[in-house]
Design a protein around this motif. Sequence first.
Motif, PDB file in Angstrom:
ATOM      1  N   MET A  36       0.834  -1.210   0.000  1.00 26.31           N
ATOM      2  CA  MET A  36       0.000   0.000   0.000  1.00 26.31           C
ATOM      3  C   MET A  36       0.863   1.251   0.000  1.00 26.31           C
ATOM      4  O   MET A  36       0.620   2.206  -0.757  1.00 26.31           O
ATOM      5  N   GLN A  40       1.175   4.060  -3.081  1.00 23.26           N
ATOM      6  CA  GLN A  40       0.945   5.487  -2.904  1.00 23.26           C
ATOM      7  C   GLN A  40       2.168   6.291  -3.334  1.00 23.26           C
ATOM      8  O   GLN A  40       2.039   7.344  -3.976  1.00 23.26           O
ATOM      9  N   LYS A  57      -4.212   2.218  -4.014  1.00 22.88           N
ATOM     10  CA  LYS A  57      -4.105   1.819  -2.613  1.00 22.88           C
ATOM     11  C   LYS A  57      -5.083   0.694  -2.266  1.00 22.88           C
ATOM     12  O   LYS A  57      -4.724  -0.243  -1.539  1.00 22.88           O
TER      13      LYS A  57
END
Length: 257
Positions: A36, A40, A57
Amino acid sequence: MIDFIKAKEEFEKYLDGYYRNNDKINLKIIHTYGVMDYSQEVAGRMRLSQEDTDLAKIIALLHDIGRFEQLKRYDSFQPDTMDHASYGKQILFEEGMIRRFVADSQWDEIIKTAIAHHSDFALQGIDNPRTLLHARLIRDADKLDNCRVKLEESITTLLGASPVEVGLTSVSPAVAESFFRQESVLSSDRKTLIDYWVSYLAYFFDINFKESLQIIAEHQFISRIIKRIPYENPDTCKIMNEMERALNEYVSSKTRI
């Protein structure tokens, strides 16, 4: 917009069905959140829209959801025990679990395709540009966090042998040929312990975005991973030096574009 507070709460509830203190389960939980973070970061470097960043995400949060059942049933990551990507697609989209994480169905096809193909040997058959963007992004973020795993986990955990044992083995010809053709290594070609280590390095040839390669270069992931093994086999030492040089040159050439 995607409600990430709710999505993460639901993910944590899903994990309550598994034994979190199991080393492999815990590894995958940490990996999920690591992917994640990298999703990002890459999205930010690419200056993607907020919506595409949110999509990246949520795909990262759910990309390995099938792993937990695989580990519960088989205590194994090996693909011959379960296709975790296919199982993840099944429980999310065929059984409807996706609505626990994302209320709006408008992004379902992008999320489903990215998750279903994130562990394919090669990405093929995706024509929609936005879907392809996200299928590529999750593969990059997955590999970036796997760099952390290769640096933090013990060699014994990763390969089932000590670093010295690994470094004494030889690189199989087919594996070397794939590497120097700048290709990923087929699982069926891996015969020795060092073959597995080389196959992890060959993943870098499957990185899709310059921004991902920049992260690899900035963190010196290639040299740091290679140097985890003491190559006491002279032939192996020589070829690993050649591979390190070739891979660093490859990344350098791609980040200059």
